[in-house]
Design a protein around this motif. Sequence first.
Motif, PDB file in Angstrom:
ATOM      1  N   GLU A 276      32.250  53.191  62.697  1.00  0.00           N
ATOM      2  CA  GLU A 276      32.758  54.258  61.821  1.00  0.00           C
ATOM      3  C   GLU A 276      34.277  54.163  61.761  1.00  0.00           C
ATOM      4  O   GLU A 276      34.941  54.104  62.785  1.00  0.00           O
ATOM      5  N   ALA A 277      34.834  54.126  60.548  1.00  0.00           N
ATOM      6  CA  ALA A 277      36.272  54.040  60.398  1.00  0.00           C
ATOM      7  C   ALA A 277      36.903  55.354  60.818  1.00  0.00           C
ATOM      8  O   ALA A 277      36.346  56.434  60.597  1.00  0.00           O
ATOM      9  N   GLY A 278      38.104  55.248  61.400  1.00  0.00           N
ATOM     10  CA  GLY A 278      38.817  56.435  61.828  1.00  0.00           C
ATOM     11  C   GLY A 278      39.680  57.004  60.725  1.00  0.00           C
ATOM     12  O   GLY A 278      39.590  56.600  59.567  1.00  0.00           O
ATOM     13  N   VAL A 279      40.538  57.935  61.101  1.00  0.00           N
ATOM     14  CA  VAL A 279      41.473  58.532  60.156  1.00  0.00           C
ATOM     15  C   VAL A 279      42.583  57.523  59.872  1.00  0.00           C
ATOM     16  O   VAL A 279      43.182  56.987  60.802  1.00  0.00           O
ATOM     17  N   ALA A 280      42.836  57.280  58.604  1.00  0.00           N
ATOM     18  CA  ALA A 280      43.866  56.330  58.213  1.00  0.00           C
ATOM     19  C   ALA A 280      45.095  57.063  57.702  1.00  0.00           C
ATOM     20  O   ALA A 280      44.973  58.083  56.991  1.00  0.00           O
ATOM     21  N   GLN A 281      46.268  56.551  58.069  1.00  0.00           N
ATOM     22  CA  GLN A 281      47.519  57.131  57.589  1.00  0.00           C
ATOM     23  C   GLN A 281      48.470  56.013  57.158  1.00  0.00           C
ATOM     24  O   GLN A 281      48.469  54.933  57.757  1.00  0.00           O
ATOM     25  N   SER A 282      49.272  56.321  56.153  1.00  0.00           N
ATOM     26  CA  SER A 282      50.322  55.386  55.767  1.00  0.00           C
ATOM     27  C   SER A 282      51.484  56.152  55.152  1.00  0.00           C
ATOM     28  O   SER A 282      51.284  57.267  54.631  1.00  0.00           O
ATOM     29  N   PRO A 283      52.716  55.619  55.255  1.00  0.00           N
ATOM     30  CA  PRO A 283      53.051  54.446  56.051  1.00  0.00           C
ATOM     31  C   PRO A 283      53.056  54.772  57.539  1.00  0.00           C
ATOM     32  O   PRO A 283      52.905  55.934  57.906  1.00  0.00           O
ATOM     33  N   ARG A 284      53.220  53.791  58.382  1.00  0.00           N
ATOM     34  CA  ARG A 284      53.305  54.051  59.815  1.00  0.00           C
ATOM     35  C   ARG A 284      54.710  54.467  60.218  1.00  0.00           C
ATOM     36  O   ARG A 284      54.893  55.246  61.151  1.00  0.00           O
ATOM     37  N   TYR A 285      55.703  53.952  59.506  1.00  0.00           N
ATOM     38  CA  TYR A 285      57.097  54.271  59.802  1.00  0.00           C
ATOM     39  C   TYR A 285      57.850  54.482  58.492  1.00  0.00           C
ATOM     40  O   TYR A 285      57.544  53.844  57.483  1.00  0.00           O
ATOM     41  N   LYS A 286      58.830  55.393  58.545  1.00  0.00           N
ATOM     42  CA  LYS A 286      59.656  55.635  57.364  1.00  0.00           C
ATOM     43  C   LYS A 286      61.024  56.091  57.826  1.00  0.00           C
ATOM     44  O   LYS A 286      61.134  56.991  58.674  1.00  0.00           O
ATOM     45  N   ILE A 287      62.057  55.475  57.254  1.00  0.00           N
ATOM     46  CA  ILE A 287      63.427  55.884  57.507  1.00  0.00           C
ATOM     47  C   ILE A 287      64.048  56.278  56.178  1.00  0.00           C
ATOM     48  O   ILE A 287      64.014  55.499  55.230  1.00  0.00           O
ATOM     49  N   ILE A 288      64.586  57.496  56.118  1.00  0.00           N
ATOM     50  CA  ILE A 288      65.222  57.963  54.882  1.00  0.00           C
ATOM     51  C   ILE A 288      66.514  58.681  55.243  1.00  0.00           C
ATOM     52  O   ILE A 288      66.758  59.004  56.413  1.00  0.00           O
ATOM     53  N   GLU A 289      67.321  58.926  54.233  1.00  0.00           N
ATOM     54  CA  GLU A 289      68.529  59.713  54.443  1.00  0.00           C
ATOM     55  C   GLU A 289      68.241  61.171  54.099  1.00  0.00           C
ATOM     56  O   GLU A 289      67.345  61.472  53.301  1.00  0.00           O
ATOM     57  N   LYS A 290      69.019  62.059  54.709  1.00  0.00           N
ATOM     58  CA  LYS A 290      68.814  63.489  54.425  1.00  0.00           C
ATOM     59  C   LYS A 290      68.983  63.739  52.932  1.00  0.00           C
ATOM     60  O   LYS A 290      69.736  63.047  52.240  1.00  0.00           O
ATOM     61  N   ARG A 291      68.239  64.708  52.482  1.00  0.00           N
ATOM     62  CA  ARG A 291      68.177  65.138  51.072  1.00  0.00           C
ATOM     63  C   ARG A 291      67.284  64.240  50.213  1.00  0.00           C
ATOM     64  O   ARG A 291      67.037  64.576  49.061  1.00  0.00           O
ATOM     65  N   GLN A 292      66.820  63.122  50.768  1.00  0.00           N
ATOM     66  CA  GLN A 292      65.853  62.317  50.019  1.00  0.00           C
ATOM     67  C   GLN A 292      64.463  62.941  50.156  1.00  0.00           C
ATOM     68  O   GLN A 292      64.232  63.841  50.962  1.00  0.00           O
ATOM     69  N   SER A 293      63.523  62.450  49.394  1.00  0.00           N
ATOM     70  CA  SER A 293      62.147  62.922  49.477  1.00  0.00           C
ATOM     71  C   SER A 293      61.270  61.821  50.061  1.00  0.00           C
ATOM     72  O   SER A 293      61.610  60.632  50.031  1.00  0.00           O
ATOM     73  N   VAL A 294      60.132  62.239  50.620  1.00  0.00           N
ATOM     74  CA  VAL A 294      59.211  61.291  51.256  1.00  0.00           C
ATOM     75  C   VAL A 294      57.794  61.844  51.146  1.00  0.00           C
ATOM     76  O   VAL A 294      57.595  63.066  51.075  1.00  0.00           O
ATOM     77  N   ALA A 295      56.828  60.931  51.113  1.00  0.00           N
ATOM     78  CA  ALA A 295      55.427  61.352  51.036  1.00  0.00           C
ATOM     79  C   ALA A 295      54.600  60.550  52.023  1.00  0.00           C
ATOM     80  O   ALA A 295      54.836  59.352  52.222  1.00  0.00           O
ATOM     81  N   PHE A 296      53.634  61.231  52.611  1.00  0.00           N
ATOM     82  CA  PHE A 296      52.718  60.600  53.562  1.00  0.00           C
ATOM     83  C   PHE A 296      51.297  60.752  53.035  1.00  0.00           C
ATOM     84  O   PHE A 296      50.963  61.750  52.411  1.00  0.00           O
ATOM     85  N   TRP A 297      50.478  59.752  53.351  1.00  0.00           N
ATOM     86  CA  TRP A 297      49.109  59.752  52.855  1.00  0.00           C
ATOM     87  C   TRP A 297      48.124  59.735  54.011  1.00  0.00           C
ATOM     88  O   TRP A 297      48.389  59.126  55.059  1.00  0.00           O
ATOM     89  N   CYS A 298      46.988  60.401  53.834  1.00  0.00           N
ATOM     90  CA  CYS A 298      45.953  60.459  54.872  1.00  0.00           C
ATOM     91  C   CYS A 298      44.579  60.322  54.232  1.00  0.00           C
ATOM     92  O   CYS A 298      44.279  60.987  53.224  1.00  0.00           O
ATOM     93  N   ASN A 299      43.757  59.475  54.834  1.00  0.00           N
ATOM     94  CA  ASN A 299      42.354  59.345  54.435  1.00  0.00           C
ATOM     95  C   ASN A 299      41.491  59.729  55.630  1.00  0.00           C
ATOM     96  O   ASN A 299      41.482  59.018  56.639  1.00  0.00           O
ATOM     97  N   PRO A 300      40.768  60.843  55.569  1.00  0.00           N
ATOM     98  CA  PRO A 300      40.001  61.310  56.742  1.00  0.00           C
ATOM     99  C   PRO A 300      38.724  60.513  56.942  1.00  0.00           C
ATOM    100  O   PRO A 300      38.356  59.669  56.126  1.00  0.00           O
ATOM    101  N   ILE A 301      38.052  60.799  58.023  1.00  0.00           N
ATOM    102  CA  ILE A 301      36.749  60.201  58.286  1.00  0.00           C
ATOM    103  C   ILE A 301      35.767  60.691  57.221  1.00  0.00           C
ATOM    104  O   ILE A 301      35.761  61.881  56.869  1.00  0.00           O
ATOM    105  N   SER A 302      34.959  59.775  56.725  1.00  0.00           N
ATOM    106  CA  SER A 302      34.015  60.108  55.668  1.00  0.00           C
ATOM    107  C   SER A 302      33.111  61.267  56.080  1.00  0.00           C
ATOM    108  O   SER A 302      32.534  61.267  57.179  1.00  0.00           O
TER     109      SER A 302
END
Lengths: 113, 114
Positions: free
Chosen positions: B1-27
């Motif tokens: 059974e596949a586990g919970v997937a997330q991406s990206p694993r690492y992110k470096i940004i400067e303050k005031r920038q925007s960022v998004a994270f993604w998650c795919n849960p267990i079916s």
Amino acid sequence: AQSVTQLDSQVPVFEEAPVELRCNYSSSVSVYLFWYVQYPNQGLQLLLKYLSGSTLVESINGFEAEFNKSQTSFHLRKPSVHISDTAEYFCAVTFNYGQNFVFGPGTRLSVLP
Amino acid sequence: EAGVAQSPRYKIIEKRQSVAFWCNPISGHATLYWYQQILGQGPKLLIQFQNNGVVDDSQLPKDRFSAERLKGVDSTLKIQPAKLEDSAVYLCASSLGGVGKTQYFGPGTRLLVL
């Protein structure tokens, strides 16, 4: 506010020695209790949980925890630790039979050779 | 059974920038959680979804954080604009739902805001 306390932020212990990691929570209302473990560079994994029944619960790798309602505690113990037990251990509680976890700050267990 | 997937694993940004994270849960897991884990602290719940509806977002800083779970499966968490204090690991977890159910965690996304 409901809270979870883990008084020991770091616990160094020699291999094959016993260990106890302490967890206390703030309220005596109905609770479910969990211990999660985070090995280096890995995600959180459930170690054991107490929902009801026997107050002593065990994991498959030799850990056990005992629910003490009067002390509002759920301490984690192992009689003989291995190097591979080195990890961060988090106690988590759901209050009033809710779904949301309140996590403690964690205890870093370091097993020394 | 596949586990919970997330991406990206690492992110470096400067303050005031925007960022998004993604998650795919267990079916089949109806409940999805986003947590913020600041260094040296335990995970703190940001938002909980039941299918595609929000159950609890009381600790989500809504002036800069937003999250959605379209079609009750994948989820995204966005920060706009980011602040230095947002540097943390963002964890996604899923469960079958209901009281006492085990939450299964993904590997997390480590965010550094400079």
